[in-house]
Design an enzyme around this catalytic site. Structure first.
Site, PDB file in Angstrom:
ATOM      1  N   ASP A  95      78.325  15.970  81.047  1.00 16.45           N
ATOM      2  CA  ASP A  95      79.198  15.341  82.145  1.00 16.45           C
ATOM      3  C   ASP A  95      80.209  14.678  81.599  1.00 16.45           C
ATOM      4  O   ASP A  95      80.712  13.630  82.416  1.00 16.45           O
ATOM      5  CB  ASP A  95      78.129  14.710  82.903  1.00 16.45           C
ATOM      6  CG  ASP A  95      77.349  13.894  81.935  1.00 16.45           C
ATOM      7  OD1 ASP A  95      77.919  13.389  80.736  1.00 16.45           O
ATOM      8  OD2 ASP A  95      76.177  13.308  82.341  1.00 16.45           O
ATOM      9  N   GLU A 117      72.850  21.974  80.955  1.00 16.12           N
ATOM     10  CA  GLU A 117      72.362  20.613  81.403  1.00 16.12           C
ATOM     11  C   GLU A 117      72.806  20.260  82.742  1.00 16.12           C
ATOM     12  O   GLU A 117      73.392  19.390  83.146  1.00 16.12           O
ATOM     13  CB  GLU A 117      72.663  19.443  80.597  1.00 16.12           C
ATOM     14  CG  GLU A 117      71.859  18.398  80.507  1.00 16.12           C
ATOM     15  CD  GLU A 117      72.254  16.995  79.786  1.00 16.12           C
ATOM     16  OE1 GLU A 117      73.066  16.352  79.891  1.00 16.12           O
ATOM     17  OE2 GLU A 117      71.528  16.707  78.765  1.00 16.12           O
ATOM     18  N   GLU A 131      80.647  10.116  84.978  1.00 14.89           N
ATOM     19  CA  GLU A 131      79.574  11.203  84.495  1.00 14.89           C
ATOM     20  C   GLU A 131      78.990  11.756  85.897  1.00 14.89           C
ATOM     21  O   GLU A 131      78.866  13.069  85.935  1.00 14.89           O
ATOM     22  CB  GLU A 131      78.391  10.908  83.591  1.00 14.89           C
ATOM     23  CG  GLU A 131      78.920  10.375  82.237  1.00 14.89           C
ATOM     24  CD  GLU A 131      79.549   9.124  81.733  1.00 14.89           C
ATOM     25  OE1 GLU A 131      79.479   8.416  83.023  1.00 14.89           O
ATOM     26  OE2 GLU A 131      80.067   8.846  80.777  1.00 14.89           O
ATOM     27  N   HIS A 208      76.567   1.751  75.528  1.00 14.59           N
ATOM     28  CA  HIS A 208      77.953   2.250  75.747  1.00 14.59           C
ATOM     29  C   HIS A 208      78.648   2.630  76.946  1.00 14.59           C
ATOM     30  O   HIS A 208      79.619   2.833  76.997  1.00 14.59           O
ATOM     31  CB  HIS A 208      78.191   3.429  74.569  1.00 14.59           C
ATOM     32  CG  HIS A 208      77.620   4.729  75.077  1.00 14.59           C
ATOM     33  ND1 HIS A 208      78.414   5.490  75.993  1.00 14.59           N
ATOM     34  CD2 HIS A 208      76.495   5.306  75.052  1.00 14.59           C
ATOM     35  CE1 HIS A 208      77.649   6.642  76.518  1.00 14.59           C
ATOM     36  NE2 HIS A 208      76.326   6.594  75.717  1.00 14.59           N
ATOM     37  N   ARG A 210      80.409   3.260  80.286  1.00  8.20           N
ATOM     38  CA  ARG A 210      81.465   2.595  80.968  1.00  8.20           C
ATOM     39  C   ARG A 210      81.097   1.314  81.984  1.00  8.20           C
ATOM     40  O   ARG A 210      81.806   0.511  82.042  1.00  8.20           O
ATOM     41  CB  ARG A 210      82.449   3.634  81.577  1.00  8.20           C
ATOM     42  CG  ARG A 210      83.608   4.150  80.731  1.00  8.20           C
ATOM     43  CD  ARG A 210      84.474   4.974  81.395  1.00  8.20           C
ATOM     44  NE  ARG A 210      85.829   5.116  80.713  1.00  8.20           N
ATOM     45  CZ  ARG A 210      85.947   5.908  79.514  1.00  8.20           C
ATOM     46  NH1 ARG A 210      84.886   6.307  78.963  1.00  8.20           N
ATOM     47  NH2 ARG A 210      86.936   5.969  79.020  1.00  8.20           N
ATOM     48  N   HIS A 241      78.325   2.063  69.009  1.00  8.96           N
ATOM     49  CA  HIS A 241      79.533   2.801  69.536  1.00  8.96           C
ATOM     50  C   HIS A 241      80.867   2.502  68.893  1.00  8.96           C
ATOM     51  O   HIS A 241      81.054   1.093  68.669  1.00  8.96           O
ATOM     52  CB  HIS A 241      79.375   3.028  70.965  1.00  8.96           C
ATOM     53  CG  HIS A 241      80.264   4.218  71.476  1.00  8.96           C
ATOM     54  ND1 HIS A 241      81.491   4.276  71.510  1.00  8.96           N
ATOM     55  CD2 HIS A 241      79.812   5.293  71.924  1.00  8.96           C
ATOM     56  CE1 HIS A 241      82.036   5.283  72.050  1.00  8.96           C
ATOM     57  NE2 HIS A 241      80.906   6.079  72.495  1.00  8.96           N
TER      58      HIS A 241
HETATM   59  C1  UD1 Z   1      82.089   9.455  76.186  1.00  9.94           C
HETATM   60  C2  UD1 Z   1      81.846  10.237  77.603  1.00  9.94           C
HETATM   61  C3  UD1 Z   1      80.380   9.796  78.016  1.00  9.94           C
HETATM   62  C4  UD1 Z   1      79.217   9.835  76.912  1.00  9.94           C
HETATM   63  C5  UD1 Z   1      79.696   9.242  75.552  1.00  9.94           C
HETATM   64  C6  UD1 Z   1      79.211   9.598  74.373  1.00  9.94           C
HETATM   65  C7  UD1 Z   1      83.577  10.478  79.288  1.00  9.94           C
HETATM   66  C8  UD1 Z   1      84.387   9.728  80.131  1.00  9.94           C
HETATM   67  N1  UD1 Z   1      82.541   9.751  78.525  1.00  9.94           N
HETATM   68  O1  UD1 Z   1      82.106   8.054  76.467  1.00  9.94           O
HETATM   69  O2  UD1 Z   1      79.914  10.506  79.110  1.00  9.94           O
HETATM   70  O3  UD1 Z   1      78.234   9.388  77.322  1.00  9.94           O
HETATM   71  O4  UD1 Z   1      81.299   9.715  74.997  1.00  9.94           O
HETATM   72  O5  UD1 Z   1      79.144   8.726  73.343  1.00  9.94           O
HETATM   73  O6  UD1 Z   1      83.830  11.750  78.785  1.00  9.94           O
HETATM   74  N2  UD1 Z   1      86.041   5.997  69.646  1.00  9.94           N
HETATM   75  C9  UD1 Z   1      86.431   6.211  68.345  1.00  9.94           C
HETATM   76  N3  UD1 Z   1      85.888   7.205  67.739  1.00  9.94           N
HETATM   77  C10 UD1 Z   1      85.234   8.207  68.094  1.00  9.94           C
HETATM   78  C11 UD1 Z   1      84.771   7.989  69.377  1.00  9.94           C
HETATM   79  C12 UD1 Z   1      85.137   7.129  70.260  1.00  9.94           C
HETATM   80  O7  UD1 Z   1      86.951   5.358  67.675  1.00  9.94           O
HETATM   81  O8  UD1 Z   1      84.829   8.968  67.489  1.00  9.94           O
HETATM   82  C13 UD1 Z   1      86.397   4.829  70.312  1.00  9.94           C
HETATM   83  C14 UD1 Z   1      87.780   5.124  70.787  1.00  9.94           C
HETATM   84  O9  UD1 Z   1      88.441   3.757  70.841  1.00  9.94           O
HETATM   85  C15 UD1 Z   1      87.741   5.528  72.318  1.00  9.94           C
HETATM   86  C16 UD1 Z   1      86.385   4.698  72.636  1.00  9.94           C
HETATM   87  O10 UD1 Z   1      85.693   4.632  71.706  1.00  9.94           O
HETATM   88  O11 UD1 Z   1      88.876   5.461  73.143  1.00  9.94           O
HETATM   89  C17 UD1 Z   1      85.766   5.571  73.944  1.00  9.94           C
HETATM   90  O12 UD1 Z   1      85.931   6.813  73.861  1.00  9.94           O
HETATM   91  P1  UD1 Z   1      85.607   7.705  75.222  1.00  9.94           P
HETATM   92  O13 UD1 Z   1      85.509   9.052  74.653  1.00  9.94           O
HETATM   93  O14 UD1 Z   1      86.886   7.533  75.997  1.00  9.94           O
HETATM   94  O15 UD1 Z   1      84.625   7.363  75.880  1.00  9.94           O
HETATM   95  P2  UD1 Z   1      82.726   7.105  75.462  1.00  9.94           P
HETATM   96  O16 UD1 Z   1      82.562   5.518  76.161  1.00  9.94           O
HETATM   97  O17 UD1 Z   1      82.693   7.421  73.976  1.00  9.94           O
HETATM   98  N1  UDP Z   2      73.207   9.425  68.220  1.00 10.92           N
HETATM   99  C1  UDP Z   2      73.861   9.417  66.977  1.00 10.92           C
HETATM  100  N2  UDP Z   2      74.016   8.129  66.321  1.00 10.92           N
HETATM  101  C2  UDP Z   2      74.067   6.791  66.874  1.00 10.92           C
HETATM  102  C3  UDP Z   2      73.691   6.980  68.128  1.00 10.92           C
HETATM  103  C4  UDP Z   2      73.323   8.183  68.766  1.00 10.92           C
HETATM  104  O1  UDP Z   2      73.642  10.520  66.285  1.00 10.92           O
HETATM  105  O2  UDP Z   2      74.429   6.014  66.164  1.00 10.92           O
HETATM  106  C5  UDP Z   2      72.848  10.685  69.023  1.00 10.92           C
HETATM  107  C6  UDP Z   2      71.479  10.346  69.795  1.00 10.92           C
HETATM  108  O3  UDP Z   2      70.579  10.826  68.757  1.00 10.92           O
HETATM  109  C7  UDP Z   2      71.648  11.397  70.730  1.00 10.92           C
HETATM  110  C8  UDP Z   2      73.086  11.368  71.210  1.00 10.92           C
HETATM  111  O4  UDP Z   2      73.821  10.792  69.927  1.00 10.92           O
HETATM  112  O5  UDP Z   2      71.405  12.530  70.465  1.00 10.92           O
HETATM  113  C9  UDP Z   2      73.599  10.387  72.369  1.00 10.92           C
HETATM  114  O6  UDP Z   2      74.809  10.028  72.422  1.00 10.92           O
HETATM  115  P1  UDP Z   2      75.492   8.805  73.512  1.00 10.92           P
HETATM  116  O7  UDP Z   2      74.320   7.773  73.474  1.00 10.92           O
HETATM  117  O8  UDP Z   2      76.636   8.284  72.600  1.00 10.92           O
HETATM  118  O9  UDP Z   2      75.748   9.654  74.640  1.00 10.92           O
HETATM  119  P2  UDP Z   2      75.132  10.054  75.905  1.00 10.92           P
HETATM  120  O10 UDP Z   2      73.738  10.824  75.391  1.00 10.92           O
HETATM  121  O11 UDP Z   2      74.641   8.685  76.589  1.00 10.92           O
HETATM  122  O12 UDP Z   2      76.050  11.030  76.557  1.00 10.92           O
END
Ligand code: UD1
Ligand code: UDP
Length: 372
Positions: A95, A117, A131, A208, A210, A241
Site C-alpha cells: 500500500d 497483500e 496507505e 513511523h 505519517r 526510522h
Molecule cells: C513509507 C510508506 C509507508 C510504509 C513505510 C515503511 C508511503 C506514502 N509510505 O513511509 O506506507 O509503511 O514507508 O517504512 O509510501 N528516509 C531515509 N532513508 C531511507 C528511507 C527513508 O532517509 O532509506 C527518510 C527520508 O527523509 C524520507 C523519509 O524518511 O523522506 C520518509 O520516507 P517516505 O518513503 O516518504 O515515507 P515513509 O514514512 O518511510
Molecule cells: N524492520 C527492519 N528494521 C527495523 C525496523 C523494522 O528490518 O529497524 C522490518 C520489520 O521486521 C518488518 C518491516 O521492516 O518486516 C516493517 O517495516 P516498516 O515498519 O517500516 O513498514 P510497515 O510494515 O509499517 O509498512
C-alpha cells in the site's frame, strides 16, 4: 511469461523477496525486478540480505520528499521500464506510494496486475494515511488479488470483487521471517549482545506512520517514558526510522534517557532476531504486527485503527491508540501482570505458513496455463 516485480520501500522489499526468489526458480517465467528507490538505505539492506540485484533502479529517493514527488517520479520512470521490458504481468505488494504508482503505470500500458497483500482495510480512508487509499486504488486496477487471510478476501468480496480473481495465500512476511530468524544468532551490534534479555524487560519500540507524526507520536513517546520511569526493570530498544521528523520527536521526548537505546534502523536480519529475544513490542508498523505473533511476542499497536485484526482477535495484539495514558497503561499492565503477559504471549500465526510465495507463483502459472 515476463513478470515484473516493482517495489520501493523496506517492507515491500521484505515481502516481495520470497516471491522474487520463487519466480527465479521457475521455468516458464522470465523475472525482472525494478525498484523505485523510494527508500534508499532501508531498501538496499533488504536487497543485500536476499541477494537480489534489481534490473532497474529508478533511484527516486530524496530526503523529505512529498507524496506527489514520489508518485510523479515513479510514474515517469516506470513508463520507460514498461516500454523496454514489456512485461505480461506486474507484481506489487501492499500500500505504499510506489505500489499505487506502479499499478497505475501498468494500467496505462495494458499490463496485467497482481496485487500481493490485497484486501487489507482499516475502514478509514485517512488512517493509515495514505496507505488505505493506496491499497484501495491498487485493488481497483488489479486483475489478481492475493489476499493473505480469509478476512482480507471477505473485505474484497464486500467491495464487489469477483471471487474468481481472489486467492487466499497467506502473507509472504512469514516466508521472509523463516528465511532470517535463527535461534543461535549473534548480533554484529555489540550493544544488542549485551542486553539482559532474560533478567530484564527489553521492550522493542518502532514508530513511523505519517498520521502519527506530530502530537500523536509525541504522546506515544511520553507514554513510553512514563512507563520507563515507573519500571526500573524496563529497557527500550528503539531502532528509529530514518524519517528526520521521527528522530527529532524522539530526541525531544527521550533526550538522553539512560534506558532508551536509540539506534539507526536495524537490518532485517538483526531486527527480526531482536524481536525474537525482546519481551514485547510497541509499534505502529504494519509488518511488525504480523511478525510478533509468529514469535509469541505481545504487540501493543500504537495506532487508532488497524487493518490487521487477526492478531487482535487471537489475543496476541492489542490496539492501544495513541494517547499517553493508554500507552502508559498498556505497557504497565504487561510489565506488572504476569497473567496479562502470558495471555498475550502465545505463538500463533494467523498470517501465513511460510509457503505464500510458492502459492502465489503457482497461481500465476496456473492462470496462464504455463508449466513451471
Ligand atoms: C513509507 C510508506 C509507508 C510504509 C513505510 C515503511 C508511503 C506514502 N509510505 O513511509 O506506507 O509503511 O514507508 O517504512 O509510501 N528516509 C531515509 N532513508 C531511507 C528511507 C527513508 O532517509 O532509506 C527518510 C527520508 O527523509 C524520507 C523519509 O524518511 O523522506 C520518509 O520516507 P517516505 O518513503 O516518504 O515515507 P515513509 O514514512 O518511510
Ligand atoms: N524492520 C527492519 N528494521 C527495523 C525496523 C523494522 O528490518 O529497524 C522490518 C520489520 O521486521 C518488518 C518491516 O521492516 O518486516 C516493517 O517495516 P516498516 O515498519 O517500516 O513498514 P510497515 O510494515 O509499517 O509498512
Amino acid at each position: 511469461m515476463r513478470v515484473l516485480s516493482v517495489f520501493g520501500t523496506r517492507p515491500e522489499a521484505i515481502k516481495m523477496a520470497p516471491i522474487v526468489l520463487e519466480l527465479n526458480k521457475r521455468e516458464g517465467i522470465e523475472s525482472f525486478v525494478a525498484v523505485t528507490g523510494q527508500h534508499r538505505q532501508m531498501l538496499d539492506q533488504v536487497l543485500k540480505i536476499f541477494n537480489i540485484t534489481p534490473d532497474v533502479d529508478l533511484n527516486i529517493f530524496a530526503s523529505g520528499q512529498s507524496l506527489t514527488d514520489i508518485a510523479v517520479k515513479s510514474l515517469r520512470g516506470l513508463e520507460d521500464v514498461m516500454k523496454e521490458l514489456r512485461p505480461d504481468l506486474l507484481l506489487v505488494q501492499g500500500d505504499t506510494s510506489t505500489v499505487f504508482a506502479a499499478a497505475l503505470s501498468a494500467f496505462y500500458h495494458g499490463v496485467e496486475i497482481g496485487h500481493v497483500e490485497a484486501g487489507l482495510r482499516s475502514g478509514n480512508l485517512y488512517s493509515p494515511y495514505p496507505e488505505e487509499a493506496n491499497r484501495k486504488l491498487t485493488g481497483v486496477l488489479a486483475n489478481y488479488h492475493f489476499a493473505p487471510t480469509q478476512a482480507n478476501r471477505e473485505n474484497l468480496l464486500r467491495e464487489g470483487y469477483d471471487d474468481r480473481t481472489i486467492f487466499v495465500t497467506g502473507n509472504t512476511v512469514i516466508d521472509a521471517l523463516k528465511y532470517v530468524a535463527r535461534e543461535d544468532y549473534t548480533f554484529e551490534e555489540e550493544l544488542l549482545n549485551h542486553l539482559d534479555y532474560s533478567g530484564r524487560k527489553v521492550v522493542l519500540l518502532t514508530c513511523h506512520r505519517r498520521e502519527n507524526l506530530g502530537a500523536p507520536m509525541s504522546h506515544i513517546f511520553t507514554g513510553v517514558k512514563r512507563a520507563l520511569d515507573e519500571h526500573p526493570e524496563m529497557d527500550v530498544v528503539f531502532p528509529m526510522h530514518l524519517n528526520p521528523a521521527v528522530r527529532q520527536l524522539a530526541q525531544e521526548v527521550f533526550q538522553d534517557h539512560p534506558r532508551v537505546l536509540r539506534i539507526d534502523p536495524l537490518d532485517y536480519l538483526p531486527f527480526s532476531n531482536l524481536m525474537m529475544r525482546a519481551n514485547f513490542v510497541v509499534t505502529d508498523s504494519g509488518g511488525i504486527q504480523e511478525e510478533a505473533p509468529y514469535f509469541g511476542k505481545p504487540v501493543l499497536v500504537v495506532r487508532e485503527e488497524t487493518e490487521r485484526w487477526e492478531g487482535v482477535e487471537a489475543g496476541t495484539a492489542k490496539l492501544v491508540g495513541t494517547q499517553e495514558e493508554e500507552v502508559y497503561r498498556a505497557i504497565s499492565e504487561l510489565l506488572d501482570s504476569e497473567q496479562s503477559y502470558r495471555s498475550m504471549a502465545q505463538a500463533i500465526n494467523p498470517y501465513g505458513d511460510g509457503h505464500a510465495a510458492q502459492r502465489i507463483v503457482d497461481i500465476i502459472l496456473a492462470q496462464k496455463g504455463i508449466e513451471g
